[in-house]
Design a protein around this motif. Sequence first.
Motif, PDB file in Angstrom:
ATOM      1  N   ARG A 157     -22.212 -18.703  28.849  1.00  0.00           N
ATOM      2  CA  ARG A 157     -21.992 -20.315  28.592  1.00  0.00           C
ATOM      3  C   ARG A 157     -20.678 -20.950  29.426  1.00  0.00           C
ATOM      4  O   ARG A 157     -20.766 -21.903  29.706  1.00  0.00           O
ATOM      5  N   TYR A 158     -19.846 -19.885  29.702  1.00  0.00           N
ATOM      6  CA  TYR A 158     -18.502 -20.390  30.509  1.00  0.00           C
ATOM      7  C   TYR A 158     -18.758 -19.985  32.073  1.00  0.00           C
ATOM      8  O   TYR A 158     -17.843 -20.158  32.802  1.00  0.00           O
ATOM      9  N   ALA A 159     -19.907 -19.275  32.524  1.00  0.00           N
ATOM     10  CA  ALA A 159     -20.114 -18.658  33.990  1.00  0.00           C
ATOM     11  C   ALA A 159     -19.818 -19.599  34.773  1.00  0.00           C
ATOM     12  O   ALA A 159     -19.034 -19.668  35.912  1.00  0.00           O
ATOM     13  N   ALA A 160     -20.643 -21.034  34.704  1.00  0.00           N
ATOM     14  CA  ALA A 160     -20.644 -21.876  35.799  1.00  0.00           C
ATOM     15  C   ALA A 160     -19.162 -22.620  35.911  1.00  0.00           C
ATOM     16  O   ALA A 160     -18.574 -22.755  36.835  1.00  0.00           O
TER      17      ALA A 160
ATOM     18  N   ASP B 238      -9.067 -20.509  24.406  1.00  0.00           N
ATOM     19  CA  ASP B 238      -9.782 -21.965  24.798  1.00  0.00           C
ATOM     20  C   ASP B 238      -9.383 -22.134  26.431  1.00  0.00           C
ATOM     21  O   ASP B 238      -8.198 -22.223  26.811  1.00  0.00           O
ATOM     22  N   PRO B 239     -10.420 -22.097  27.287  1.00  0.00           N
ATOM     23  CA  PRO B 239     -10.272 -22.076  28.790  1.00  0.00           C
ATOM     24  C   PRO B 239      -9.530 -23.475  29.132  1.00  0.00           C
ATOM     25  O   PRO B 239      -9.206 -23.576  30.301  1.00  0.00           O
ATOM     26  N   ASP B 240      -9.326 -24.447  28.399  1.00  0.00           N
ATOM     27  CA  ASP B 240      -8.712 -25.989  28.670  1.00  0.00           C
ATOM     28  C   ASP B 240      -7.140 -25.722  28.245  1.00  0.00           C
ATOM     29  O   ASP B 240      -6.569 -26.866  28.358  1.00  0.00           O
ATOM     30  N   VAL B 241      -6.901 -24.582  27.576  1.00  0.00           N
ATOM     31  CA  VAL B 241      -5.430 -24.788  27.055  1.00  0.00           C
ATOM     32  C   VAL B 241      -4.551 -23.818  28.169  1.00  0.00           C
ATOM     33  O   VAL B 241      -4.957 -22.738  28.070  1.00  0.00           O
ATOM     34  N   PRO B 242      -3.719 -24.324  28.878  1.00  0.00           N
ATOM     35  CA  PRO B 242      -2.935 -23.557  29.739  1.00  0.00           C
ATOM     36  C   PRO B 242      -1.993 -22.618  29.099  1.00  0.00           C
ATOM     37  O   PRO B 242      -1.538 -22.873  28.095  1.00  0.00           O
ATOM     38  N   GLN B 243      -1.705 -21.390  29.672  1.00  0.00           N
ATOM     39  CA  GLN B 243      -0.826 -20.673  29.245  1.00  0.00           C
ATOM     40  C   GLN B 243       0.467 -20.734  30.000  1.00  0.00           C
ATOM     41  O   GLN B 243       0.465 -21.421  31.123  1.00  0.00           O
TER      42      GLN B 243
END
Length: 321
Positions: free
Chosen positions: A127-130, A78-83
């Motif tokens: 879908r995530y490029a922008a 998930d791009p919105d979950v920080p590591q």
Amino acid sequence: MLTNVAVLALDGGHAFELGVFCEIFGMDRSDDGLPPYDFALVSATGTLVSTRHGFRVEATHGLDRLEAADLIGVPASDPDVPQPPQLYEALRAAVARGARVLSICSGAFVLGEAGLLDGRRCTTHWRYAAELARRYPRTRVEPDHLYVDEDPVITGAGTAAGIDTCLHLVRKLQGSAVANDIARRMVTSPHRQGSQTQYVRRPDPGRRSGSLTPVLAWLDAHLHQPLTVDQMSRRAHMSPRTFARRFQQEVGTTPLQWLTGQRILLAQQYLENSEEPVTAIAVRTGFGSAETLRHHFFRRLGTTPHAYRRAFRADPAPPGR
């Protein structure tokens, strides 16, 4: 060198992309004469890691395992979950000492957060490029690529493109024979033509918004006709210059580039869902001739109409037809 591979098991990660790494680098194929890899699953958050699919995987190594890796795999998450911050630090340290990192799909956001995409070209799922470009403006996102090799940072597009990306790296470091044999064992193509642009769905005209929406809807219905910027601007009740400027502002490209793109998307639909010959599809989509269609199709998608039909035909004609 490609002998020691560590793959990150991320909380909320995607199982398929993780499985791609495991299948290519985690299987012992020495019985076929293929080189084995010292493979490990690594976690920064504990031994048992939850996937987004409701099951957990066991990672038997911590971040210290990255210190020995030639290659670090970063699957989608998930791009919105920080590591954890220590994960980003470990990735930066690995690249600084000479290791390669390879991300699949939204795994590119982990590399972006670690600062490893700065000044480099990269790709991710279309879908995530922008969003990737917005978050990390110092990188150059190339959304039409199946993978981008900016050694030591390699990024792959969505899902199945992870196979292409990993096989590319194997081919680069260990030769075509090894990559081809791994692909043969996986019953997949060792190298796919084209770009991920061919997988983007044609947009629904009804979902557009803006002052040009009625014109765009009319153009969608008349793609088969010869169309010029003058004709389009008259339809919009604007001068050609004003129309071109407004079009760029609202649509993000020039009228003719948009028109070509829409015609290619329409041709893709015909190739997928009909048995019409390419010459007829060229007429139906406003290209006029098969040669013109092939030219624009290959320029945009990196493949031919015939190859695209073979790959995407929903209901193939029986042999001999």
